[in-house]
Design a protein around this motif. Structure first.
Motif, PDB file in Angstrom:
ATOM      1  N   GLN A  41     -17.053  16.036 -24.223  1.00 62.18           N
ATOM      2  CA  GLN A  41     -16.838  15.224 -23.562  1.00 62.18           C
ATOM      3  C   GLN A  41     -16.048  13.541 -24.099  1.00 62.18           C
ATOM      4  N   GLN A  42     -15.585  12.697 -23.273  1.00 63.87           N
ATOM      5  CA  GLN A  42     -14.423  11.896 -24.119  1.00 63.87           C
ATOM      6  C   GLN A  42     -15.248  10.602 -24.743  1.00 63.87           C
ATOM      7  N   ARG A  73      -0.979   3.083 -20.117  1.00 65.38           N
ATOM      8  CA  ARG A  73      -2.242   3.640 -19.756  1.00 65.38           C
ATOM      9  C   ARG A  73      -2.751   3.363 -18.381  1.00 65.38           C
ATOM     10  N   ARG A  74      -3.328   3.917 -18.137  1.00 61.76           N
ATOM     11  CA  ARG A  74      -4.218   3.468 -16.320  1.00 61.76           C
ATOM     12  C   ARG A  74      -5.148   3.417 -16.332  1.00 61.76           C
ATOM     13  N   PHE A  75      -5.974   3.592 -15.380  1.00 65.06           N
ATOM     14  CA  PHE A  75      -6.967   3.686 -14.392  1.00 65.06           C
ATOM     15  C   PHE A  75      -7.665   5.811 -15.052  1.00 65.06           C
ATOM     16  N   GLY A  76      -8.612   5.854 -15.865  1.00 61.54           N
ATOM     17  CA  GLY A  76      -9.089   6.815 -16.008  1.00 61.54           C
ATOM     18  C   GLY A  76      -8.117   7.417 -17.243  1.00 61.54           C
ATOM     19  N   GLU A  77      -6.828   7.102 -17.724  1.00 59.53           N
ATOM     20  CA  GLU A  77      -5.520   8.255 -18.087  1.00 59.53           C
ATOM     21  C   GLU A  77      -5.812   7.635 -19.395  1.00 59.53           C
ATOM     22  N   HIS A  78      -5.473   8.166 -20.563  1.00 58.99           N
ATOM     23  CA  HIS A  78      -4.636   7.111 -21.521  1.00 58.99           C
ATOM     24  C   HIS A  78      -3.808   8.309 -22.105  1.00 58.99           C
ATOM     25  N   ARG A  79      -2.281   7.872 -22.420  1.00 62.22           N
ATOM     26  CA  ARG A  79      -0.998   8.842 -22.545  1.00 62.22           C
ATOM     27  C   ARG A  79       0.008   8.679 -23.663  1.00 62.22           C
TER      28      ARG A  79
END
Length: 634
Positions: free
Chosen positions: A106-107, A383-389
């Protein structure tokens, strides 16, 4: 039809009525006679229960008001069907049960942790240094030498083997000496100035001869005719002899020696000379059979369905640590010098791909077995809600030869070298090799003078020859290649690298790229250079392109290569952008790289073109390559 006799084994039925004929009855079972039931009457509310058997016929007649009849029939075949066996199975449809799902991965939340490495910057420690040798203190001591200046002592006279001798008067005899002049008799000469008053008869060895008559005979005269037999390849034809005669097939029309188009342009190879007779000799340039065309290097077959399975991996060099990448884009074109890379991945790539000791990290990207090695040039996080790239960008490892990784230098050549040697001097001590695919030429002393990075020096030499500079996909190597391996008007007879059907193309875009149709150009050097006139063969060379001046044009080979690039880019062209899948294995080419000559079997035509650029976009499970093709206009 022949007569058929029916033989019955039973007696006729005495009661009139229908008779059933059963063929093949072997009398194994007793026959059931037919029964006729007659009923009549006037019954109100009749309820009748009748049991029937096979072979019983019920006939009812009468006039009954409001009669309702219900008949229940039971059929007993008198056969026992017991349960013989049961079939069991180990699997069956299970009932759906609700259960909580648990995942092993999991994350994870980022936790601060100490990093341990095998090597680190050591702390400076103060320590006393001890050396085995040092400057010693100079001590006073007597110095004794084996040799010194000796005192001169009186000695006895010295006798020498040679000394200055006294000059003695002696007579010297020589084999040759100055002779004493003696009086002699007057000299007699053979020729002298004679007196003019004396007439002397002069004689000569040659004079005018007297003409004498003599008979002259010759070996040639009127010849006598002698019979002789003559043989030749051709003779007078005669009527065919009796036998079989086949009508000869008419000759096939061949390709003409010239294109019958008007107006006709005559191109003379030699200049006009008034002293020579005006004789025009026309030669067919299309003589001889056409050579066997070479098969394509790669062939994409025509199929109803193209199925592909793709795999994308990446690793950090040199330790081969896995690198997680999602969307990947790789591109290259002839206007650059190498491959470019962009991709996205999780947030931990910021630390994993960070520069080491001020130098970019290198990664190896492998797509369907095709590998590239890139130097990571930039990292950016979003970054945005629920996702880091993290976005990653890089280029071929040869990019480390340019700015900002290498400082600018100044190169001067005072001894003279070839163009390839000039590039090798610029790349010295960099570890980057050269793949030289163009014609080399000599550059005289004092011509080469350049200031810039090693990569800029290599691009400068490629520009002088009208060549393109490419980078190897995995090795540290620069590739020099001609911009036009075959001129556009020769594409029809040149072996292609890839042949493909139009069915493999998913999307395409066509746009015109028209330029003046030049057929000649002047290529000029500067100090120590040459002036070249490059003309397309078979043309008058009357449409001149703007003159090109370059200091490195010091040889005819350099002028010819630069002129080919100028003339090849002219004319009416089309730029067609094609999107197709990445097909590997068998006769499929995989990557359709820049510099490939491709043939497309289109719907209504077959056309050829030169690949100028490629872009591969991988967003698994889909992988597409987009190629840009330069082709001739119809």
């Amino acid at each position: 039809m022949a007569a058929v006799k029916l033989i019955f084994s039973q007696l006729p039925v005495p009661t009139p009525g229908p008779v059933r004929l059963v063929f093949g009855d072997d009398d194994a079972q007793p026959a059931i006679p037919d029964v006729t039931l007659h009923g009549s009457g006037r019954i109100t509310g009749l309820r009748l229960h009748i049991g029937l058997r096979a072979g019983v016929r019920l006939v009812g007649g009468g006039r009954i008001t409001g009669m309702r009849l219900r008949i229940a029939a039971k059929y007993d075949i008198n056969v026992s069907r017991p349960t013989v066996g049961g079939a069991g199975t180990r699997w069956q449809d299970a009932a759906a049960l609700s259960h909580s799902a648990r995942s092993t991965w999991q994350q994870s939340a980022p936790l601060p942790a100490g990093t341990r490495s095998d090597w680190q910057d050591a702390a400076a420690l103060a320590a006393s240094l001890q050396v085995r040798w040092e400057d010693s203190q100079q001590l006073q001591r007597a110095v004794r030498i084996a040799f010194e200046h000796a005192a001169q002592l009186p000695t006895a006279p010295t006798h020498s083997g040679f000394q200055e001798a006294e000059r003695m008067q002696t007579s010297t005899a020589a084999g040759f000496q100055e002779a004493i002049r003696l009086p002699v008799a007057p000299l007699r000469v053979r020729f002298e100035e004679s007196m003019r008053d004396r007439q002397v008869r002069a004689g000569a060895r040659f004079e005018v001869a007297d003409m004498l008559a003599a008979a002259v005979s010759t070996g040639m005269g009127i010849a006598v005719q002698l019979p002789s037999t003559w043989g030749g390849r051709f003779q007078q034809a005669w009527t065919p002899r009796p036998g079989q005669w086949q009508r000869p097939a008419p000759p096939k029309p061949g390709e003409p020696c010239y294109q019958p188009a008007l107006p006709a342009h005559l191109v003379f190879a030699d200049p006009f000379d008034a002293s020579l007779p005006a004789r025009l000799v026309f030669v067919c340039e299309r003589h001889g059979p056409d050579p066997e065309p070479k098969p394509p290097q790669y062939v994409i077959p025509l199929l109803k369905v193209y199925m592909t399975v793709h795999a994308l991996t990446a690793e950090l060099l040199p330790g081969r640590e896995p690198v997680v990448l999602r969307d990947v884009s790789i591109a290259s074109d002839d206007d650059g010098y190498g491959w470019s890379f962009s991709g996205t991945g999780p947030e931990h790539l910021l630390d994993q791909l960070a520069p080491l000791s001020g130098l970019p990290r290198q990664i190896r990207v492998t797509l369907d077995g095709i590998s590239w090695v890139f130097a990571v040039q930039s990292l950016s996080r979003s970054r945005r809600f629920g996702e880091h790239r993290v976005a990653v960008q890089g280029a071929s490892v040869t990019a480390l030869l340019g700015d900002p990784y290498m400082p600018e230098q100044t190169w001067l050549d005072a001894n003279g070298a070839t163009a390839q040697q000039l590039v090798a001097q610029a790349l010295q001590f960099t570890g980057v090799g050269i793949q030289w695919g163009i014609t080399d030429w000599y550059v005289p002393p004092g011509v080469w003078s350049f200031q810039g990075t090693p990569l800029a020096a290599a691009l400068r030499v490629a520009e002088a020859a009208g060549a393109v500079l490419r980078s190897h996909r995995t090795d540290s190597e620069l590739i020099f290649a001609p911009r036009y391996p075959a001129m556009p008007w020769e594409w029809g007879t040149t072996a292609v690298n890839v042949e493909m059907p139009a069915a493999v193309i998913s999307t395409d875009e066509l746009r015109p790229d028209a330029r003046p149709d030049y057929n000649a150009v002047y290529i000029s050097g500067q100090a120590g250079g040459v002036l070249g006139h490059v003309r397309r063969v078979g043309t008058a060379g009357d449409l001149l392109a703007p003159q090109v001046t370059d200091s490195l044009i010091t040889h005819a080979d350099a002028a010819r290569q630069r002129g080919r690039a100028v003339l090849g880019a002219g004319g009416k062209k089309l730029i067609q952008t094609v999107t197709m899948p990445l097909l590997t294995g068998g006769t499929n080419p995989g990557l359709v790289q820049p510099g490939y000559l491709v043939q497309v079997n289109d719907i209504n035509e077959v056309w050829r073109g030169l690949v100028r650029g490629i872009s591969v976009n991988a967003a698994l499970p889909s992988v597409r390559q987009t190629i840009s093709i330069e082709r001739l206009s119809a």
